[in-house]
Design a protein around this motif. Sequence first.
Motif, short mmCIF file in Angstrom:
data_model
loop_
_atom_site.label_atom_id
_atom_site.label_comp_id
_atom_site.label_asym_id
_atom_site.label_seq_id
_atom_site.Cartn_x
_atom_site.Cartn_y
_atom_site.Cartn_z
N ALA A 109 57.62 18.69 51.89
CA ALA A 109 57.04 19.80 52.08
C ALA A 109 55.82 19.74 53.23
CB ALA A 109 56.33 20.46 51.07
N PRO A 110 55.59 20.71 54.16
CA PRO A 110 54.57 20.52 55.03
C PRO A 110 53.10 20.26 54.45
CG PRO A 110 55.11 22.84 54.96
CD PRO A 110 56.38 22.17 54.09
N VAL A 117 49.02 20.39 54.55
CA VAL A 117 47.67 21.05 55.20
C VAL A 117 46.32 20.27 54.68
CG1 VAL A 117 47.49 22.60 53.21
CG2 VAL A 117 46.32 23.06 55.55
N PHE A 170 47.91 28.10 50.44
CA PHE A 170 49.11 27.20 51.08
C PHE A 170 49.90 26.60 49.83
CE2 PHE A 170 46.64 27.68 55.01
CZ PHE A 170 47.63 27.35 55.95
N TRP A 212 53.19 24.38 50.33
CA TRP A 212 52.73 23.11 51.31
C TRP A 212 52.32 22.20 50.04
CZ3 TRP A 212 51.17 23.41 56.66
CH2 TRP A 212 51.70 24.36 57.08
N ARG A 213 52.10 20.89 50.75
CA ARG A 213 51.25 19.57 50.17
C ARG A 213 49.97 19.83 50.48
NH1 ARG A 213 52.74 14.67 52.16
NH2 ARG A 213 53.55 15.77 53.92
N ASP A 271 50.52 18.98 59.30
CA ASP A 271 51.17 20.13 59.90
C ASP A 271 49.71 20.94 60.64
OD1 ASP A 271 54.21 19.40 59.76
OD2 ASP A 271 53.25 19.50 57.94
N TYR A 329 46.37 32.82 56.01
CA TYR A 329 47.72 31.98 56.38
C TYR A 329 48.76 32.72 57.15
CZ TYR A 329 52.19 30.03 54.67
OH TYR A 329 53.17 29.14 54.58
N GLN A 355 50.23 30.81 60.58
CA GLN A 355 51.51 30.76 60.65
C GLN A 355 52.17 31.23 62.01
OE1 GLN A 355 52.07 28.13 58.66
NE2 GLN A 355 54.25 29.00 58.24
#
Length: 259
Positions: A4-5, A7, A24, A29-30, A83, A213, A217
């Motif tokens: 996972a992406p 942040v 997130f 997300w991680r 990311d 968010y 994005q």
Amino acid sequence: MNQAPLVYITGASSGLGQAMALEFYRQGWRLALVARRTEEMARWAREQGLEAARWRVYCADVSQVESIVEAGRHCIAEQGLPDVVIANAGISVGMDSAIYEDLAVMQRLYATNNIGLAATFHPFIAPMNARRSGSLVGIASVAGIRGLPGHAAYCSSKAAVISYCESLRGECRPFGVRVTTIAPGYIDTPLTRRNRYHMPFLMSAESFARAAYRSIQAGHGFRVIPWQMGMVARVLRLLPNALYDRLLAGRPRKHREGE
């Protein structure tokens, strides 16, 4: 299997940082969370039921350059290159330049809100440029658009965040790295609850996080949240000084440190 992406968020232990971390996470997300009190941060993550494999906490003091730079390097070594990097940590306190002790308050505020923001980004810029992808997000404020009485340190620091991120955006664009500046209006957090003046268009931290968010994005260069404060900000930019000064006459000042 693709991970996972990731942040990376400073100031994640409360307020906007905590709300953005949850948003997130909910989006899959991680998390790489930066806080001075790592045990409290880890306890919060467990209380929220966050999956252990999807978050890690890094101890750092954003006002200390080497401390926050090392946290970024540890993140890259342990979780990989993020990311998205969100420089959210900041201080908001009133000051009076006629009081000598308040000059030290201003110095400390700049160390966190400005030097700390640049130091937060530093470990990630070169590798993101080399990868030719990534997003660097600076959390500014509508207070950075025009000065408020008793709030000179904070307003000027957030004006500097806006200009700094604009400069960085031009530097990183050729490499495909995006820089987003988000200027919150009045958001309901422990910091704003102490304010002794009217806060128009007050927004919950959760609603702010969802809007932030979406802006990150979308790759927006600059965004005021909530949008109503964006309209107010446009008007404030256009007001002549004399009218602006009359508008603020008698407005309660921001609490000074210790008040």
